[in-house]
Write a protein that holds these residues in place. Structure first.
Motif, PDB file in Angstrom:
ATOM      1  N   TYR A 151     -75.074  -4.875  12.608  1.00 15.79           N
ATOM      2  CA  TYR A 151     -74.861  -5.890  11.573  1.00 15.79           C
ATOM      3  C   TYR A 151     -73.418  -6.378  11.691  1.00 15.79           C
ATOM      4  N   GLU A 152     -73.215  -7.661  11.395  1.00 20.90           N
ATOM      5  CA  GLU A 152     -71.862  -8.217  11.422  1.00 20.90           C
ATOM      6  C   GLU A 152     -71.560  -8.904  10.102  1.00 20.90           C
ATOM      7  N   LEU A 153     -70.462  -8.499   9.472  1.00 20.40           N
ATOM      8  CA  LEU A 153     -69.939  -9.176   8.296  1.00 20.40           C
ATOM      9  C   LEU A 153     -68.735  -9.995   8.750  1.00 20.40           C
ATOM     10  N   GLN A 154     -68.856 -11.312   8.688  1.00 25.54           N
ATOM     11  CA  GLN A 154     -67.786 -12.195   9.150  1.00 25.54           C
ATOM     12  C   GLN A 154     -67.021 -12.748   7.950  1.00 25.54           C
ATOM     13  N   ILE A 155     -65.714 -12.538   7.954  1.00 26.95           N
ATOM     14  CA  ILE A 155     -64.845 -13.063   6.896  1.00 26.95           C
ATOM     15  C   ILE A 155     -63.802 -13.961   7.547  1.00 26.95           C
ATOM     16  N   HIS A 156     -63.771 -15.202   7.109  1.00 28.54           N
ATOM     17  CA  HIS A 156     -62.819 -16.157   7.683  1.00 28.54           C
ATOM     18  C   HIS A 156     -61.675 -16.392   6.703  1.00 28.54           C
ATOM     19  N   ALA A 157     -60.452 -16.281   7.199  1.00 30.43           N
ATOM     20  CA  ALA A 157     -59.266 -16.485   6.364  1.00 30.43           C
ATOM     21  C   ALA A 157     -58.437 -17.627   6.934  1.00 30.43           C
ATOM     22  N   GLN A 222     -48.145 -21.509  10.140  1.00 27.18           N
ATOM     23  CA  GLN A 222     -48.937 -21.849   8.966  1.00 27.18           C
ATOM     24  C   GLN A 222     -49.777 -20.680   8.479  1.00 27.18           C
ATOM     25  N   GLY A 223     -49.546 -19.517   9.022  1.00 25.27           N
ATOM     26  CA  GLY A 223     -50.223 -18.330   8.524  1.00 25.27           C
ATOM     27  C   GLY A 223     -51.526 -18.040   9.236  1.00 25.27           C
ATOM     28  N   LEU A 224     -52.380 -17.291   8.564  1.00 27.62           N
ATOM     29  CA  LEU A 224     -53.629 -16.825   9.147  1.00 27.62           C
ATOM     30  C   LEU A 224     -54.624 -17.961   9.350  1.00 27.62           C
ATOM     31  N   ASN A 225     -55.374 -17.859  10.426  1.00 23.18           N
ATOM     32  CA  ASN A 225     -56.454 -18.814  10.691  1.00 23.18           C
ATOM     33  C   ASN A 225     -57.410 -18.158  11.670  1.00 23.18           C
ATOM     34  N   GLY A 226     -58.347 -17.384  11.164  1.00 17.34           N
ATOM     35  CA  GLY A 226     -59.259 -16.692  12.058  1.00 17.34           C
ATOM     36  C   GLY A 226     -60.238 -15.809  11.318  1.00 17.34           C
ATOM     37  N   ASP A 227     -60.911 -14.954  12.065  1.00 14.17           N
ATOM     38  CA  ASP A 227     -61.977 -14.127  11.523  1.00 14.17           C
ATOM     39  C   ASP A 227     -61.609 -12.648  11.519  1.00 14.17           C
ATOM     40  N   LEU A 228     -62.081 -11.977  10.496  1.00 17.99           N
ATOM     41  CA  LEU A 228     -62.106 -10.526  10.467  1.00 17.99           C
ATOM     42  C   LEU A 228     -63.589 -10.151  10.466  1.00 17.99           C
ATOM     43  N   VAL A 229     -64.032  -9.420  11.466  1.00 17.53           N
ATOM     44  CA  VAL A 229     -65.452  -9.109  11.620  1.00 17.53           C
ATOM     45  C   VAL A 229     -65.644  -7.601  11.546  1.00 17.53           C
ATOM     46  N   ILE A 230     -66.471  -7.169  10.608  1.00 20.42           N
ATOM     47  CA  ILE A 230     -66.794  -5.746  10.482  1.00 20.42           C
ATOM     48  C   ILE A 230     -68.195  -5.541  11.038  1.00 20.42           C
ATOM     49  N   VAL A 231     -68.300  -4.726  12.071  1.00 21.50           N
ATOM     50  CA  VAL A 231     -69.560  -4.460  12.758  1.00 21.50           C
ATOM     51  C   VAL A 231     -69.998  -3.041  12.423  1.00 21.50           C
ATOM     52  N   TYR A 232     -71.269  -2.853  12.042  1.00 19.76           N
ATOM     53  CA  TYR A 232     -71.725  -1.499  11.732  1.00 19.76           C
ATOM     54  C   TYR A 232     -73.225  -1.380  11.947  1.00 19.76           C
ATOM     55  N   ASP A 233     -73.697  -0.156  11.950  1.00 17.38           N
ATOM     56  CA  ASP A 233     -75.133   0.109  11.948  1.00 17.38           C
ATOM     57  C   ASP A 233     -75.390   1.368  11.126  1.00 17.38           C
ATOM     58  N   VAL A 234     -76.658   1.573  10.777  1.00 18.27           N
ATOM     59  CA  VAL A 234     -77.015   2.688   9.900  1.00 18.27           C
ATOM     60  C   VAL A 234     -77.891   3.693  10.644  1.00 18.27           C
ATOM     61  N   ASN A 235     -77.960   4.888  10.096  1.00 20.82           N
ATOM     62  CA  ASN A 235     -78.866   5.893  10.636  1.00 20.82           C
ATOM     63  C   ASN A 235     -80.303   5.464  10.365  1.00 20.82           C
TER      64      ASN A 235
END
Length: 932
Positions: A151-157, A222-235
């Motif tokens: 799974y990917e949670l994409q956060i754009h700042a 001009q500061g941040l301009n990009g993605d923070l992506v949290i990738v995970y999976d479950v049992n």
């Protein structure tokens, strides 16, 4: 005096006029927090931005963020002076009515539009008093999809300035346990990220300092301009899966592990028509060879290529052994592009190949890759879809990959959904081959077929039947529990594995409630899934059934406050402020005005009190010294005695550049304007408003659109049209303006009698109202919006329907949104852009036979697929100058301005940044040479 509303589509981003475009130097984002909570794969993300107006006067402050396309906005709030202003979700028609009323009062609207592959853009603004603060709060929700085992949670700042208090907090809770977690993306600064993983929970905190906000991969001054992506999976286990229940609702995640793969039968249908020429075909060949390498020896496969005709690698499915794979790779490397596009025959032949070679205990898959619409054989879209449904007969899925934006994606999406598959857009980019390979990997390993999910004691279920389950994916079903009786609720899954029928059930025979803590969340998962699937279902239906499904989706969207393609969010600003209407676009849709039926729009309106009164203008026509706060040449120029056709007292805006020169705000001279190109004119009544000069209009301006109120006069206002010239391997394309409703020479072959002329519309940026094609000395095709006229000698025939038209050796096919003209090796597509009264024609040369073609569509031997641009590969070198930029083209240094242009060669059009220069410089010839 009667007024008319002039709607103008702007292609240049407005320079930083203090009156009309928020100046980001005048406000301070002192806090920017993103909080995302994920429970059972359902993510709720809240973006909170706190800003302060540091100026001594009221300023327009902008809130501008990007969110995942798969998400629904569910809440928007503004906090100003202790008051809360909430957005209210309404049906689109009601919202449009409110929008229309707001516009009539001179108020504004907001924006949600598509940006790139995975994001949508949300933008709004509000006027804040001097030294006051505002807080914006946006909430969106999404169900994370499992792809390739993660799974990917994409956060754009993208706050656009370093922020004193910048925080991203992510909390993930999965009852079954989390086995892997990874943080990546352009914002993944190791020194600023803290990650904690404890069995079934993960916390990720990203707190970069102001200095760190300038130093990461996607950062700058001009500061941040990009993605923070949290990738995970479950049992997970090999059983029934993960079921959550609460307050009468359930959600079931089914992704069993340790299953034996099923061998597959796969047929690849590859479009080799002329429009696939160049990089598209190179990337397709590369991807196809990678995919062939990934086939297992017990798989069977086939290859079919098509243009106007069909070519087989082999006329039967063959085993993926070493010998056959090497032969297939040789075939793939030698695919050459030319001709038209016969999608109907290609898909029917592929289905026939699979149907003729059934294998027990295997899974069949049909994959179509195309970049255009059907132009040969059967071209009626509904007939093609009907033919394909009959041929496949629910035996296997059809996956459609649409390459680029020339393709009719809705046609592919509907055809895929009708046949248990999905459609995916492949973006024309350097990694297109990896996109193709990535899609194949998602369907490369079938584990189950004919999957049926049943729920005794369940009702109002989302989709429960699936043709195939692939390794690395997940099936999700949600519904209601009848009478909230958990004791009688019995889930079961029945499917076919590699060699036998399998049943997955709860060994205890019952399902336990997970409590009331997540009751609302489980209900919202059900609503989210139901709305998504109803929107897909609505695409497949017609008549009363379609309206019923649409009504059901609308009711759920309103109940749960989801901004979907059927709803809009209405935001009422402080008293005396604006009313905004926020829309959600469909896949690939470019921002357009909501009054012409689009889903995404850019609508910003002026704040009258912020505008200075122009004074001290000379009598010689153009002011050489601008009032304080204006950017001369690239901002506003006021006329006392105006050029011919421009009413005296008008304000002329040049929208060519993105920002004013450093000296502009101090009244220093700026770069010259480019004639009338890229400018708009207007007037208002003499009613005096604070901060306005009587008789002068100040247009409401946004990066892509403007609205102005004008008084119809006797003098004709010059109209301009902006054209885009794409450049390969250059940082930006070029763009230029053509003024007036002139007739342009679009194409001429010196060695043949073929020529194409186009009459520009009399509305600014209105494209063409008429295209005339001379096929030979006695044969003409005259294309207008509502009819096609064929003149052959003295015989004249008029055509208004969609039946194919034959003119000599040429074929003309009219569809809902385009007209195809094909003959020999030449293929011209005339797109119908806009809607209703704002519709216009836009020609795109997809293929040509002559290297010596002349005209704007065929000037040189190299052709760029772009409406109304010369067939050349413009090469330029940027020559940085302070404060302006020049381009060196063929040893000439040319003044340019950074601007925007809409690429109307694709539908819906996209807005691209470009370098604006004169038409003569862009074409490297006098524009008069192209005027008939």
């Amino acid at each position: 005096m009667e007024r008319a509303v002039l709607q103008i589509t702007l292609f240049g981003l407005l320079l930083a006029l203090a009156a009309t475009q928020p100046n980001k130097d005048d406000w301070d984002i002192y806090s920017f927090h993103i909080n995302s909570t994920v429970t059972s794969r359902y993510a709720t993300t809240v973006i909170t931005s706190r800003m302060a107006n540091r100026m001594d006067k009221s300023k327009e402050i902008e809130f501008h963020v990007r969110i995942p396309k798969n998400a629904f906005i569910s809440k928007f709030r503004m906090f100003i002076d202790g008051q809360v202003y909430d957005g209210i979700v309404k049906g689109k028609e009601k919202a449009r009515q409110q929008y229309t009323e707001a516009v009539s009062r001179g108020q504004s609207a907001g924006l949600v539009s598509s940006v790139g592959r995975t994001l949508e853009e949300f933008k709004t603004s509000v006027t804040v008093a001097a030294h006051k603060k505002v807080t914006f709060e946006l909430t969106y929700e999404e169900l994370l999809k499992r792809r390739l085992g993660k799974y990917e949670l994409q956060i754009h700042a993208r706050p656009m300035q370093p922020v004193k208090s910048f925080k991203v907090d992510v909390h993930i809770h999965e009852e079954s346990g989390i086995n892997i977690v990874e943080v990546k993306g352009g914002l993944a600064l190791a020194d600023a990220i803290n990650k904690t993983h404890a069995d079934n929970e993960v916390w990720v905190n990203f707190y970069p300092t102001e200095d760190q906000q300038k130093t990461c991969t996607s950062c700058g001054e001009q500061g941040l301009n990009g993605d923070l992506v949290i990738v995970y999976d479950v049992n997970r286990d090999s059983g029934l899966g993960d079921i959550k229940t609460s307050a009468g609702y359930f959600v079931h995640h089914f992704a069993p592990s340790s299953l034996t793969r099923i061998s597959k039968n796969v047929v690849f249908l590859i479009d080799r028509s002329g429009s696939m020429h160049g990089k598209k075909m190179q990337q397709t060949r590369l991807a196809l060879i990678h995919i062939l390498n990934d086939l297992s020896e017990d798989d069977h496969f086939g290859l079919i290529t098509f243009d106007g005709s069909i070519s087989y690698w082999k006329r039967e499915l063959v085993q993926a052994n070493q010998r056959n794979l090497e032969s297939a790779k040789i075939f793939s490397r030698n695919i050459r592009e030319s001709g038209a596009t016969n999608i109907n025959s290609a898909v029917l032949e592929g289905a026939s190949l699979l149907n003729a070679h059934p294998r027990e205990d295997s899974a069949s898959i049909l994959i179509l890759l195309t970049d255009g619409d059907p132009t040969s054989g059967v071209t009626n879209l509904e007939q093609i879809q009907s033919n394909v449904r009959v041929a496949i007969a629910d035996k296997f899925p059809l996956y459609c990959l649409g390459f680029g934006f020339d393709v009719n994606f809705e046609f592919l999406e509907k055809m895929s959904l009708q046949n248990n598959g999905v459609a995916r857009r492949i973006y024309e980019d350097s990694d297109a081959d990896l996109q193709l390979k990535g899609f194949y990997e998602e369907v490369a390993t079938p584990l189950l077929i004919d999957v049926t999910m049943s729920y005794n004691g369940g009702t109002n279920l989302t989709q429960t039947e699936f043709s195939q389950y692939y390794n690395g994916s997940e099936i999700v079903v949600a519904g209601k529990i009848t009478d909230n009786d958990i004791g009688t609720f019995t889930p079961q899954v029945v499917a076919i594995s590699s060699s036998k029928k399998m049943t997955f059930s709860n060994p205890n025979g019952t399902v336990e409630s997970t409590g009331t803590e997540s009751a609302d969340q489980i209900q919202r998962v059900w609503a989210y899934l139901t709305v998504k699937q109803l929107l897909e279902k609505e695409l497949l239906l017609s008549g009363a059934e379609k309206e019923n499904v649409k009504r059901e989706a609308l009711e759920l969207s309103l109940k749960y406050s989801f901004v979907t393609p059927l709803t809009s969010m209405v935001v009422t600003k402080p008293e005396g402020g604006d009313t905004e209407v926020l829309h959600k676009p469909k896949e690939g849709e470019a921002p357009r005005h909501p009054n012409i039926g689009s889903s995404g729009s850019v609508m910003h309106f002026f704040v009258p009190d912020a505008l200075p009164v122009p004074q001290g203008l000379p009598d010689d026509g153009v002011s050489s010294i601008q009032p304080r706060g204006f950017a001369p040449g690239a901002g506003s120029v006021m006329y006392n005695s105006a050029p011919q056709g421009v009413p005296a007292g008008s304000v002329m805006h040049n929208f060519g550049a993105r920002q004013a020169s450093p000296g502009a705000r101090q009244g220093l001279p700026g770069p010259p304007a480019y004639g009338y190109g890229g400018m708009d004119y207007g007037r208002v009544s003499s009613k005096k408003r604070k901060g306005f000069a009587p008789g002068v209009v100040f247009a409401s301006i946004a990066p892509t659109q403007v609205h102005a109120t004008i008084v119809p006069g006797k003098d004709k206002i010059p109209v301009s049209h902006r054209f885009l010239l794409k450049a390969e391997n250059q940082s930006l394309p070029l763009c230029f303006d053509v003024t007036g409703d002139v007739r342009l020479k679009l194409l001429h072959h010196p060695t043949s009698e073929l020529s194409v002329h186009g009459e520009l519309h009399s509305v600014t940026n209105g494209g063409f109202r008429r295209i005339v094609i001379q096929l030979n000395a006695d044969l003409y095709v005259d294309v207008e919006l509502n009819k096609i006229t064929v003149r052959e000698g003295s015989r004249i025939t008029h055509h208004t329907g969609q039946d194919p038209i034959t003119a000599g050796s040429w074929t003309i096919i009219r569809r809902d949104k385009e007209i195809d003209v094909a003959g020999g090796d030449t293929h011209l597509v005339i797109l119908i852009q806009g809607k209703d009264a704002q519709s216009f024609l836009w020609p795109v040369l997809r293929q040509q036979s002559s290297d010596s073609a002349e005209g704007i569509l065929g000037q040189l031997s190299f052709f760029v697929v772009c409406a109304l641009c010369p067939a050349l590969n413009p090469v330029y070198e940027e020559v940085p100058q302070i404060p302006f930029t020049k381009l060196r083209i063929k040893d000439q240094e040319i003044d340019v301005t950074r601007a925007n242009a809409a690429d109307y060669s694709i539908s819906p059009p996209l807005t691209l940044d470009c370098w604006l220069l004169s038409a003569d410089s862009a074409l490297q010839r006098r524009l008069e040479a192209f005027i008939v």
